[in-house]
Design an enzyme around this catalytic site. Structure first.
Site, PDB file in Angstrom:
ATOM      1  CB  CYS A   1      -1.270  -0.022   1.330  1.00  0.00           C
ATOM      2  SG  CYS A   1      -2.203  -1.272   1.106  1.00  0.00           S
TER       3      CYS A   1
ATOM      4  CG  HIS B   1      -3.363   3.158   2.374  1.00  0.00           C
ATOM      5  ND1 HIS B   1      -3.135   3.130   1.362  1.00  0.00           N
ATOM      6  CD2 HIS B   1      -2.995   2.203   2.994  1.00  0.00           C
ATOM      7  CE1 HIS B   1      -4.048   2.023   1.671  1.00  0.00           C
ATOM      8  NE2 HIS B   1      -3.306   1.281   2.265  1.00  0.00           N
TER       9      HIS B   1
ATOM     10  CG  ASN C   1      -6.885  -0.588   1.827  1.00  0.00           C
ATOM     11  OD1 ASN C   1      -6.555  -0.487   0.572  1.00  0.00           O
ATOM     12  ND2 ASN C   1      -6.266  -1.174   2.929  1.00  0.00           N
TER      13      ASN C   1
HETATM   14  O1  UT7 Z   1      -3.498  -1.670   3.911  1.00  0.00           O
HETATM   15  C1  UT7 Z   1      -2.973  -1.446   4.604  1.00  0.00           C
HETATM   16  C2  UT7 Z   1      -2.793  -3.235   5.831  1.00  0.00           C
HETATM   17  N1  UT7 Z   1      -3.922  -3.428   6.137  1.00  0.00           N
HETATM   18  C3  UT7 Z   1      -4.913  -2.157   7.109  1.00  0.00           C
HETATM   19  O2  UT7 Z   1      -4.606  -0.915   8.056  1.00  0.00           O
HETATM   20  C4  UT7 Z   1      -5.522  -2.887   7.937  1.00  0.00           C
HETATM   21  C5  UT7 Z   1      -5.919  -2.076   9.203  1.00  0.00           C
HETATM   22  N2  UT7 Z   1      -6.727  -3.348   9.984  1.00  0.00           N
HETATM   23  C6  UT7 Z   1      -7.873  -2.988   9.881  1.00  0.00           C
HETATM   24  O3  UT7 Z   1      -8.749  -1.929   9.502  1.00  0.00           O
HETATM   25  C7  UT7 Z   1      -9.195  -3.495  11.053  1.00  0.00           C
HETATM   26  O4  UT7 Z   1      -8.049  -4.218  11.832  1.00  0.00           O
HETATM   27  C8  UT7 Z   1     -10.316  -4.544  10.148  1.00  0.00           C
HETATM   28  C9  UT7 Z   1     -11.187  -3.760   9.226  1.00  0.00           C
HETATM   29  C10 UT7 Z   1      -9.660  -5.062   8.969  1.00  0.00           C
HETATM   30  C11 UT7 Z   1     -10.546  -5.129  11.139  1.00  0.00           C
HETATM   31  O5  UT7 Z   1     -11.485  -4.144  12.355  1.00  0.00           O
HETATM   32  P1  UT7 Z   1     -11.061  -4.524  13.831  1.00  0.00           P
HETATM   33  O6  UT7 Z   1     -11.924  -3.382  14.649  1.00  0.00           O
HETATM   34  O7  UT7 Z   1      -9.872  -4.528  13.886  1.00  0.00           O
HETATM   35  O8  UT7 Z   1     -11.956  -5.796  14.062  1.00  0.00           O
HETATM   36  P2  UT7 Z   1     -10.890  -7.030  14.159  1.00  0.00           P
HETATM   37  O9  UT7 Z   1     -10.886  -7.430  13.172  1.00  0.00           O
HETATM   38  O10 UT7 Z   1     -10.527  -6.964  16.310  1.00  0.00           O
HETATM   39  O11 UT7 Z   1     -12.526  -8.217  14.864  1.00  0.00           O
HETATM   40  C12 UT7 Z   1     -13.482  -7.912  15.826  1.00  0.00           C
HETATM   41  C13 UT7 Z   1     -14.741  -8.829  15.124  1.00  0.00           C
HETATM   42  C14 UT7 Z   1     -14.522 -10.520  15.393  1.00  0.00           C
HETATM   43  O12 UT7 Z   1     -15.594 -10.718  16.388  1.00  0.00           O
HETATM   44  P3  UT7 Z   1     -15.263 -10.983  17.246  1.00  0.00           P
HETATM   45  O13 UT7 Z   1     -13.871 -12.452  17.629  1.00  0.00           O
HETATM   46  O14 UT7 Z   1     -14.745 -10.614  18.517  1.00  0.00           O
HETATM   47  O15 UT7 Z   1     -16.034 -11.943  17.805  1.00  0.00           O
HETATM   48  C15 UT7 Z   1     -14.202 -10.542  13.866  1.00  0.00           C
HETATM   49  O16 UT7 Z   1     -14.504 -12.084  13.990  1.00  0.00           O
HETATM   50  O17 UT7 Z   1     -15.623  -8.457  13.770  1.00  0.00           O
HETATM   51  C16 UT7 Z   1     -15.809  -9.430  13.775  1.00  0.00           C
HETATM   52  N3  UT7 Z   1     -15.536  -9.864  12.396  1.00  0.00           N
HETATM   53  C17 UT7 Z   1     -16.699  -9.335  11.524  1.00  0.00           C
HETATM   54  N4  UT7 Z   1     -17.683  -8.894  11.772  1.00  0.00           N
HETATM   55  C18 UT7 Z   1     -18.553  -8.749  10.665  1.00  0.00           C
HETATM   56  C19 UT7 Z   1     -13.852  -9.766  11.106  1.00  0.00           C
HETATM   57  N5  UT7 Z   1     -14.515  -8.965   9.971  1.00  0.00           N
HETATM   58  C20 UT7 Z   1     -16.134  -8.915   9.871  1.00  0.00           C
HETATM   59  C21 UT7 Z   1     -16.665  -8.570   9.162  1.00  0.00           C
HETATM   60  N6  UT7 Z   1     -18.258  -8.388   9.397  1.00  0.00           N
HETATM   61  N7  UT7 Z   1     -16.668  -8.725   7.992  1.00  0.00           N
END
Ligand code: UT7
Length: 324
Positions: A111, A251, A281
């Protein structure tokens, strides 16, 4: 001698995929995607390779510039979704637009790819080796996404955009660029196969190792911290601080990261350009897509100080200060 951005351009494929469409594909919701990422929709390239998106963006850059394709000296394409392993995607773009007097190559810094390519083009221009450079970020992330993995498939989108850089003797253009990378985090985001480490086989396809794997939460925390520190480094080099910045073009990985950075550095209301809501993204394409939108909508104007910053796999991060 400095390198000035004299034109921008962009291209987005026609097909739009909304959060509501994704609700029908995986266990997710429009509400979760909006709250956690800020994304409402993304564009998807159905039957188009990355080079086609990049060539369309290149045509738009040329239409907004005073040069023609045959005048281009250096053509760089930043991408993690090349048309094929060999040759470079930039070669196909060169052919499509007829930039036969240019030399071309691809840049892969995930990215941060557009920023790395921008720094390369800047160095070539400042050294006098070329008289202009076109830098394009182009991605078809939809082709390397596991559409059954809700933790990644709701985030990414396709698109291409870029800039033309030309020399200037005024105190304008790229004032500073800082790049960083750290291979100790190489497992945070990756596409494991196929490659020389794990060549193509039926097993890698069955194991879904041909798709993006991301440790989103760990990446998120590092992104916030590193974007702030590298932006400060770039501003220090340009003898400025955050109060001098008119616009921040980041980004577009997550709306919460952009807002978090803006808050930490007291950027001021409305100075962060946000396009993630309608682009998702788009990896290396995201900064030039946001930049092009900000220019075409009349936000960024001559003389403005623009802070560009990026964060990508695994791990790359960078910032640049540009006087428009
Ligand atoms: O592009 C360059 C590199 N990438 C980035 O910079 C990405 C940076 N990271 C992010 O943007 C975020 O971490 C994400 C958007 C990918 C995820 O958000 P988060 O707030 O960090 O969520 P998480 O991974 O901690 O997951 C929280 C919960 C989990 O459920 P439990 O374990 O709390 O029950 C996931 O299973 O959200 C769940 N979850 C979803 N729920 C509904 C994960 N993806 C989804 C989804 N819909 N699409």
């Amino acid at each position: 001698m400095k390198a000035k951005i004299t034109a921008t351009g962009a291209y987005l494929p026609e097909k739009i995929l909304t959060n509501f469409d994704l609700e029908k594909m995986v266990d997710t919701s429009d509400e979760w995607i909006r709250q956690r990422t800020g994304i409402e929709l993304r564009h998807i390239a159905e039957n188009q390779p990355t080079s086609e998106l990049a060539a369309n963006a290149a045509e738009d850059i040329l239409a907004n510039s005073s040069i023609s394709a045959s005048d281009i000296d250096l053509l760089l394409v930043a991408t993690v979704t090349p048309d094929q392993p060999l040759p470079a995607t930039a070669i196909f773009v060169q052919e499509e637009i007829g930039a036969y007097n240019a030399f071309t190559f691809d840049v892969n810094a995930a990215c941060s790819g557009f920023m790395y390519a921008l720094s390369i083009a800047n160095a070539y221009i400042v050294s006098g080796m070329v008289k202009n450079a076109m830098v394009i970020g182009a991605e078809t992330m939809s082709k390397i996404i596991d559409w059954s993995d809700r933790s990644t498939c709701v985030i990414f989108g396709d698109g291409a955009a870029g800039v033309l850089l030309e020399p200037t003797e005024e105190d304008e253009g790229v004032l500073s660029v800082v790049l960083h990378s750290d291979g100790r985090y190489s497992d945070l985001m990756r596409v494991p196969a196929p490659g020389s480490r794990i060549p193509c086989s039926k097993k890698v396809i069955d194991d879904r190792d041909i798709y993006v794997k991301m440790k989103g939460n760990e990446t998120f925390k590092l992104a916030l911290r590193n974007i702030v520190s590298v932006s400060k480094e770039a501003l220090d080099l340009a003898k400025m601080d955050f109060s001098d910045v008119n616009w921040m073009v980041s980004h577009q990985a997550n709306r919460r990261i952009i807002d978090g950075v803006a808050k930490r550095v007291n950027l001021g209301e409305g100075k962060a350009i946000v396009t993630i809501d309608r682009h998702g993204n788009t990896a290396a394409a995201s900064i030039p897509l946001a930049l092009d939108w900000a220019v075409k909508t009349g936000k960024i104007k001559k003389g403005d100080i623009v802070l560009l910053n990026s964060f990508g796999a695994s791990l790359t991060w960078s910032a640049a200060v540009v006087r428009w």
